[in-house]
Write a protein that holds these residues in place. Structure first.
Motif, PDB file in Angstrom:
ATOM      1  N   CYS A  21       0.847  -1.270  -0.115  1.00 56.27           N
ATOM      2  CA  CYS A  21      -0.083   0.183  -0.082  1.00 56.27           C
ATOM      3  C   CYS A  21       0.790   1.391  -0.196  1.00 56.27           C
ATOM      4  CB  CYS A  21      -0.896  -0.115   1.133  1.00 56.27           C
ATOM      5  SG  CYS A  21      -2.121  -1.193   1.254  1.00 56.27           S
ATOM      6  N   SER A  24      -1.060   8.421   0.380  1.00 53.35           N
ATOM      7  CA  SER A  24      -1.713   9.341  -0.405  1.00 53.35           C
ATOM      8  C   SER A  24      -1.241  10.823  -0.057  1.00 53.35           C
ATOM      9  CB  SER A  24      -2.930   9.419  -0.373  1.00 53.35           C
ATOM     10  OG  SER A  24      -3.613  10.538  -1.061  1.00 53.35           O
ATOM     11  N   PHE A  31      -3.611   3.574  -0.397  1.00 56.45           N
ATOM     12  CA  PHE A  31      -3.971   3.266  -1.465  1.00 56.45           C
ATOM     13  C   PHE A  31      -3.152   2.000  -1.916  1.00 56.45           C
ATOM     14  CE2 PHE A  31      -7.019   6.106  -2.942  1.00 56.45           C
ATOM     15  CZ  PHE A  31      -6.606   7.574  -2.347  1.00 56.45           C
ATOM     16  N   THR A 265       6.226   4.270  -7.996  1.00 56.62           N
ATOM     17  CA  THR A 265       5.862   3.219  -7.548  1.00 56.62           C
ATOM     18  C   THR A 265       6.567   1.725  -8.181  1.00 56.62           C
ATOM     19  OG1 THR A 265       3.678   2.123  -7.353  1.00 56.62           O
ATOM     20  CG2 THR A 265       4.168   2.774  -9.336  1.00 56.62           C
ATOM     21  N   SER A 432      -0.462   1.483 -13.679  1.00 50.75           N
ATOM     22  CA  SER A 432       0.370   1.786 -12.346  1.00 50.75           C
ATOM     23  C   SER A 432       0.419   3.174 -12.492  1.00 50.75           C
ATOM     24  CB  SER A 432       1.780   1.377 -12.364  1.00 50.75           C
ATOM     25  OG  SER A 432       2.482   1.840 -13.199  1.00 50.75           O
ATOM     26  N   TYR A 435      -0.830   5.746  -9.379  1.00 52.56           N
ATOM     27  CA  TYR A 435      -0.383   5.401  -8.125  1.00 52.56           C
ATOM     28  C   TYR A 435       0.909   5.847  -7.926  1.00 52.56           C
ATOM     29  CZ  TYR A 435      -4.526   2.647  -7.520  1.00 52.56           C
ATOM     30  OH  TYR A 435      -5.591   2.361  -7.382  1.00 52.56           O
ATOM     31  N   ALA A 438       1.999   8.507  -5.163  1.00 52.28           N
ATOM     32  CA  ALA A 438       1.159   8.470  -3.859  1.00 52.28           C
ATOM     33  C   ALA A 438       2.361   8.413  -2.735  1.00 52.28           C
ATOM     34  CB  ALA A 438       0.630   6.769  -3.780  1.00 52.28           C
TER      35      ALA A 438
END
Length: 523
Positions: A21, A24, A31, A265, A432, A435, A438
């Motif tokens: 995870c 954010s 997330f 990410t 992806s 994200y 994030a």
């Protein structure tokens, strides 16, 4: 992989994959890391559970999901996904035709970092390549007291193993083709992304040889990349492959102010993606047609092995992911009315410890004894040709198969730049992108691992932020030929080697000096 891995690891933990995870920046909520489309499996699959968490700071509700291995037959439930979360729904399927990339990119410069093992490009590179491999503390774990011997021990092992390894690389042309193939994959992936209106740069970072991950990161910084997708070229996640590469990357990110603030990410594994499964099935179907009687061919999946302790005691999901991957491929073949018998075995084991079974060489002999006459080898854990496919499978295992009574031998090529595979990787990158930002939060909060603790930690159990000394897998002595006895024998042997090395250093005498090996330690 030509490696030696110590079996000591942490106590047993759940091997269930918990998707990492990310935090954010805007809502301080959790997330999920992007996952690929989940397909059904005969023996096991991932059953996802959606949980609803309230964000204490904003009062918003977001979804997070975890997964567990199940023996039942079910797939991801679309009805369980809240319609208020379009990014998550966009990530569930591998088809990105309806995904608009422009809003996800904006004015940012997007980069994709492909991670791979690396390989010696010439025979002169073999020994230093092996040294880099064995000097990795995630490959050979020494007690804290003997950490200062990590590099001398790596030098010792690499010198002893390099002659045999050089013979293997000489037999496939004098070096590994891995870099050339990976560079080609990077170029094709870049083309595929640009065709999908995602103008991204693609970089290659090898763990143990050029271009090293550090070299790729320097180029990423020079190009002023602001959004980065990290994509290990290992379909299934393992401590010894993706885990080691991400651990190195994590350290690099922590020490660099530019990287700390770069949005990024990770796609940890992608073996269950529909495009990858179809690409593998296409190659198998094509090779089966080369046999006189395709329906009588045994499909033989050969995966790179890992020490058994990684799975049983460190929670490595590799075995479970590999078994599911094989089932997904066979299900795809069944849709095409290809119902050949198949099996899975593990190759490339080294050292005295127990590795994942069944072993490839032993299984080939057993199949021959059972009367199997036609065998099609499928290098399931490799997406590029290298020494494990070109020499170990094509030469050693083929020769063993023919000696064991198997008359017809075939081998499915590695995916390489197969269009369906490359297109699917591009889709994975695009999926992806929601994200990628994030983890771009404050400097203090951003200095968490590249893959957050609680994800890789739960997944691997052998890693933690403090790098604490791992407890032994067996704490009591058991008499007889037992796992405990094997463990203690291995420790005694390791201690004896360390004592000899210490004596060599302190006295300047010994068999290493007599053989002319020890002076190499000082080069």
């Amino acid at each position: 992989m030509d490696s030696a891995i110590q079996a000591s690891s942490s106590p047993a933990s759940s091997s269930a994959f918990r998707s990492p995870c990310l935090t954010s920046a805007s809502q301080n909520c959790k997330f999920p890391l992007p996952t690929s489309r989940v397909m059904g499996s005969k023996r096991m699959h991932r059953a996802f559970r959606l949980h609803m968490d309230a964000c204490p700071t904003k009062g918003h509700v977001v979804s997070r999901y975890s997964s567990e291995w199940s023996d039942s037959q079910s797939i991801f439930s679309k009805q369980s996904i809240n319609k208020n979360f379009p990014p998550l729904r966009a990530l569930v399927a591998s088809n990105t035709q309806n995904t608009s990339a422009a809003p996800l990119i904006g004015e940012d410069k997007v980069g994709v970092l492909l991670l791979n093992l690396g390989g010696p490009e010439t025979l002169d590179d073999v020994q230093p390549f092996l040294f880099n491999l064995f000097a990795d503390p995630d490959i050979i774990r020494l007690p804290r007291l003997f950490r200062f011997l990590q590099r001398p021990l790596a030098r010792f092992i690499s010198v002893l193993r390099s002659p045999k390894s050089r013979e293997g690389y000489a037999s496939i042309g004098g070096g590994s083709p891995l870099r050339k193939i990976t560079d080609a994959q990077a170029e094709e992936l870049k083309k595929a992304l640009w065709q999908k209106d995602v103008p991204a740069e693609v970089y290659v970072g090898m763990r143990y040889w050029h271009p090293f991950t550090e070299e790729a990161i320097e180029q990423i910084k020079k190009d002023r990349i602001s959004k980065l997708v990290v994509l290990p070229l290992y379909p299934q996640f393992s401590i010894s492959t993706s885990g080691s590469s991400l651990r190195l990357l994590e350290g690099i990110f922590r020490e660099d102010e530019y990287l700390v603030n770069m949005q990024h990410t990770v796609i940890p594994s992608w073996y269950q993606r529909e495009g990858y499964i179809k690409a593998m099935a296409d190659l198998i179907e094509k090779e089966l047609r080369t046999f006189d009687f395709p329906e009588q061919v045994m499909v033989f999946f050969s995966a790179h092995g890992v020490p058994l302790a990684y799975v049983e005691e460190a929670g490595d999901p590799y075995k479970a992911e590999m078994e599911e991957c094989v089932d997904l491929i066979m299900e795809e073949l069944e849709k095409r009315r290809i119902t050949n018998s198949y099996t899975l075995a593990y190759q490339s084991r080294v050292g005295p410890v127990e590795w994942l079974k069944p072993y490839t060489d032993e299984t080939i002999i057993e199949l021959g004894q059972k009367g199997v006459k036609s065998l099609l080898a499928v290098p399931i854990s490799f997406v590029s040709e290298h020494i494990e496919t070109l020499e170990e499978i094509d030469v050693e295992y083929k020769e063993l198969a023919l000696k064991s009574g198997i008359e017809k031998w075939g081998r499915v090529p590695a995916l390489g730049c197969e269009p369906t595979f490359i297109t699917d990787l591009a889709d994975a990158v695009i999926e992806s992108l929601p994200y990628v930002g994030a983890m771009a939060i404050s400097n203090l909060e951003a200095r968490q691992p590249l893959v957050p603790l609680g994800s890789v930690e739960e997944l691997l159990a052998a890693y933690d932020s403090q790098r604490r000394q791992l407890p032994p897998p067996v704490t009591v002595w058991e008499w007889g030929w037992t796992k405990s006895a094997e463990t203690w024998n291995g420790r005694a042997a390791m201690l004896a080697v360390l004592v000899l090395l210490v004596l060599e250093v302190t006295t300047g005498e010994g068999f290493l000096h007599q053989w002319g090996i020890f002076p190499l330690f000082h080069q």
